[in-house]
Write a protein that holds these residues in place. Structure first.
Motif, PDB file in Angstrom:
ATOM      1  N   ALA A  20     -58.664 -25.214  -0.580  1.00  0.00           N
ATOM      2  CA  ALA A  20     -58.466 -24.881  -1.991  1.00  0.00           C
ATOM      3  C   ALA A  20     -57.998 -23.444  -2.161  1.00  0.00           C
ATOM      4  O   ALA A  20     -57.083 -23.166  -2.953  1.00  0.00           O
ATOM      5  CB  ALA A  20     -59.762 -25.118  -2.761  1.00  0.00           C
ATOM      6  N   SER A  21     -58.586 -22.512  -1.419  1.00  0.00           N
ATOM      7  CA  SER A  21     -58.168 -21.121  -1.555  1.00  0.00           C
ATOM      8  C   SER A  21     -56.760 -20.913  -1.005  1.00  0.00           C
ATOM      9  O   SER A  21     -55.991 -20.118  -1.526  1.00  0.00           O
ATOM     10  CB  SER A  21     -59.156 -20.197  -0.845  1.00  0.00           C
ATOM     11  N   PHE A  22     -56.380 -21.656   0.030  1.00  0.00           N
ATOM     12  CA  PHE A  22     -55.021 -21.552   0.565  1.00  0.00           C
ATOM     13  C   PHE A  22     -54.004 -22.027  -0.463  1.00  0.00           C
ATOM     14  O   PHE A  22     -52.959 -21.408  -0.650  1.00  0.00           O
ATOM     15  CB  PHE A  22     -54.908 -22.364   1.855  1.00  0.00           C
ATOM     16  N   ILE A  23     -54.311 -23.130  -1.136  1.00  0.00           N
ATOM     17  CA  ILE A  23     -53.386 -23.665  -2.138  1.00  0.00           C
ATOM     18  C   ILE A  23     -53.290 -22.737  -3.337  1.00  0.00           C
ATOM     19  O   ILE A  23     -52.207 -22.508  -3.884  1.00  0.00           O
ATOM     20  CB  ILE A  23     -53.829 -25.080  -2.552  1.00  0.00           C
ATOM     21  N   ILE A  24     -54.392 -22.155  -3.757  1.00  0.00           N
ATOM     22  CA  ILE A  24     -54.387 -21.279  -4.931  1.00  0.00           C
ATOM     23  C   ILE A  24     -53.729 -19.940  -4.632  1.00  0.00           C
ATOM     24  O   ILE A  24     -52.927 -19.432  -5.413  1.00  0.00           O
ATOM     25  CB  ILE A  24     -55.834 -21.075  -5.439  1.00  0.00           C
ATOM     26  N   ILE A  25     -54.037 -19.355  -3.476  1.00  0.00           N
ATOM     27  CA  ILE A  25     -53.550 -18.008  -3.155  1.00  0.00           C
ATOM     28  C   ILE A  25     -52.114 -18.028  -2.647  1.00  0.00           C
ATOM     29  O   ILE A  25     -51.379 -17.064  -2.799  1.00  0.00           O
ATOM     30  CB  ILE A  25     -54.478 -17.346  -2.121  1.00  0.00           C
ATOM     31  N   MET A  26     -51.667 -19.111  -2.061  1.00  0.00           N
ATOM     32  CA  MET A  26     -50.340 -19.188  -1.445  1.00  0.00           C
ATOM     33  C   MET A  26     -49.258 -18.925  -2.488  1.00  0.00           C
ATOM     34  O   MET A  26     -49.145 -19.647  -3.468  1.00  0.00           O
ATOM     35  CB  MET A  26     -50.158 -20.584  -0.837  1.00  0.00           C
ATOM     36  N   PRO A  27     -48.451 -17.880  -2.290  1.00  0.00           N
ATOM     37  CA  PRO A  27     -47.394 -17.604  -3.270  1.00  0.00           C
ATOM     38  C   PRO A  27     -46.243 -18.596  -3.103  1.00  0.00           C
ATOM     39  O   PRO A  27     -45.926 -19.028  -2.005  1.00  0.00           O
ATOM     40  CB  PRO A  27     -46.952 -16.188  -2.915  1.00  0.00           C
ATOM     41  N   ALA A  28     -45.651 -18.926  -4.199  1.00  0.00           N
ATOM     42  CA  ALA A  28     -44.511 -19.834  -4.185  1.00  0.00           C
ATOM     43  C   ALA A  28     -43.232 -19.026  -4.388  1.00  0.00           C
ATOM     44  O   ALA A  28     -43.191 -18.102  -5.190  1.00  0.00           O
ATOM     45  CB  ALA A  28     -44.653 -20.878  -5.281  1.00  0.00           C
ATOM     46  N   ALA A  29     -42.204 -19.356  -3.638  1.00  0.00           N
ATOM     47  CA  ALA A  29     -40.920 -18.675  -3.767  1.00  0.00           C
ATOM     48  C   ALA A  29     -39.946 -19.605  -4.472  1.00  0.00           C
ATOM     49  O   ALA A  29     -39.809 -20.763  -4.111  1.00  0.00           O
ATOM     50  CB  ALA A  29     -40.383 -18.292  -2.400  1.00  0.00           C
ATOM     51  N   SER A  30     -39.275 -19.077  -5.463  1.00  0.00           N
ATOM     52  CA  SER A  30     -38.284 -19.888  -6.159  1.00  0.00           C
ATOM     53  C   SER A  30     -36.949 -19.793  -5.433  1.00  0.00           C
ATOM     54  O   SER A  30     -36.725 -18.926  -4.602  1.00  0.00           O
ATOM     55  CB  SER A  30     -38.135 -19.408  -7.604  1.00  0.00           C
ATOM     56  N   ALA A  31     -36.055 -20.693  -5.754  1.00  0.00           N
ATOM     57  CA  ALA A  31     -34.752 -20.726  -5.097  1.00  0.00           C
ATOM     58  C   ALA A  31     -33.956 -19.458  -5.395  1.00  0.00           C
ATOM     59  O   ALA A  31     -33.227 -18.959  -4.543  1.00  0.00           O
ATOM     60  CB  ALA A  31     -33.982 -21.963  -5.527  1.00  0.00           C
ATOM     61  N   GLY A  32     -34.116 -18.919  -6.594  1.00  0.00           N
ATOM     62  CA  GLY A  32     -33.389 -17.704  -6.953  1.00  0.00           C
ATOM     63  C   GLY A  32     -33.827 -16.510  -6.125  1.00  0.00           C
ATOM     64  O   GLY A  32     -33.010 -15.687  -5.721  1.00  0.00           O
ATOM     65  N   TYR A  37     -32.643 -12.709  -1.734  1.00  0.00           N
ATOM     66  CA  TYR A  37     -33.039 -12.116  -0.452  1.00  0.00           C
ATOM     67  C   TYR A  37     -31.947 -12.299   0.601  1.00  0.00           C
ATOM     68  O   TYR A  37     -31.618 -11.367   1.336  1.00  0.00           O
ATOM     69  CB  TYR A  37     -34.353 -12.739   0.025  1.00  0.00           C
ATOM     70  N   VAL A  38     -31.354 -13.490   0.662  1.00  0.00           N
ATOM     71  CA  VAL A  38     -30.278 -13.742   1.628  1.00  0.00           C
ATOM     72  C   VAL A  38     -29.069 -12.879   1.303  1.00  0.00           C
ATOM     73  O   VAL A  38     -28.427 -12.321   2.197  1.00  0.00           O
ATOM     74  CB  VAL A  38     -29.927 -15.243   1.666  1.00  0.00           C
ATOM     75  N   ALA A  39     -28.739 -12.728   0.032  1.00  0.00           N
ATOM     76  CA  ALA A  39     -27.616 -11.873  -0.361  1.00  0.00           C
ATOM     77  C   ALA A  39     -27.879 -10.421   0.016  1.00  0.00           C
ATOM     78  O   ALA A  39     -26.976  -9.709   0.479  1.00  0.00           O
ATOM     79  CB  ALA A  39     -27.361 -11.994  -1.862  1.00  0.00           C
ATOM     80  N   LYS A  40     -29.117  -9.973  -0.138  1.00  0.00           N
ATOM     81  CA  LYS A  40     -29.478  -8.606   0.252  1.00  0.00           C
ATOM     82  C   LYS A  40     -29.345  -8.409   1.755  1.00  0.00           C
ATOM     83  O   LYS A  40     -28.853  -7.382   2.222  1.00  0.00           O
ATOM     84  CB  LYS A  40     -30.912  -8.328  -0.189  1.00  0.00           C
ATOM     85  N   LEU A  41     -29.768  -9.410   2.534  1.00  0.00           N
ATOM     86  CA  LEU A  41     -29.612  -9.327   3.993  1.00  0.00           C
ATOM     87  C   LEU A  41     -28.137  -9.261   4.395  1.00  0.00           C
ATOM     88  O   LEU A  41     -27.756  -8.498   5.277  1.00  0.00           O
ATOM     89  CB  LEU A  41     -30.276 -10.525   4.670  1.00  0.00           C
TER      90      LEU A  41
END
Length: 99
Positions: A20-32, A37-41
């Motif tokens: 439960a704590s893993f699911i709650i704390i895990m940050p989600a990354a959006s496609a944007g 990030y890829v463009a910055k790299l």
């Protein structure tokens, strides 16, 4: 239906709490965010220069020193290495890759 014996309750409770704590704390990354990030790299690192001249590959053996007390006494002392050197005499640059 049998219930979980009491001796397993702390382990089951810990597992459920961890999940439960893993699911709650895990940050989600959006496609944007990923695309930004890829463009910055891509802007930070330059592409390698094209080489049209010639490439030289060589295989050779390297020797590793291992005494008789080494833990894996059956492993070989010699291993294969590959060196690739790509040279462009027109643009006066080269790449040396060791594997």
């Amino acid at each position: 239906m049998k219930l979980v014996p009491a001796r397993f309750l702390p382990a089951v409770a810990f597992a459920l709490f961890s999940l439960a704590s893993f699911i709650i704390i895990m940050p989600a990354a959006s496609a944007g965010e990923v695309e930004d990030y890829v463009a910055k790299l891509k802007t930070h690192y330059q592409k390698t220069l094209p080489i049209n001249a010639f490439s030289l590959s060589s295989h050779f053996t390297n020797k590793q020193y291992r005494d008789h007390n080494y833990w894996d006494y059956q492993s070989p002392n010699v291993y294969m290495s590959v060196r690739t050197t790509e040279m462009d005499l027109v643009k006066k640059h080269f790449y040396d890759n060791d594997l």
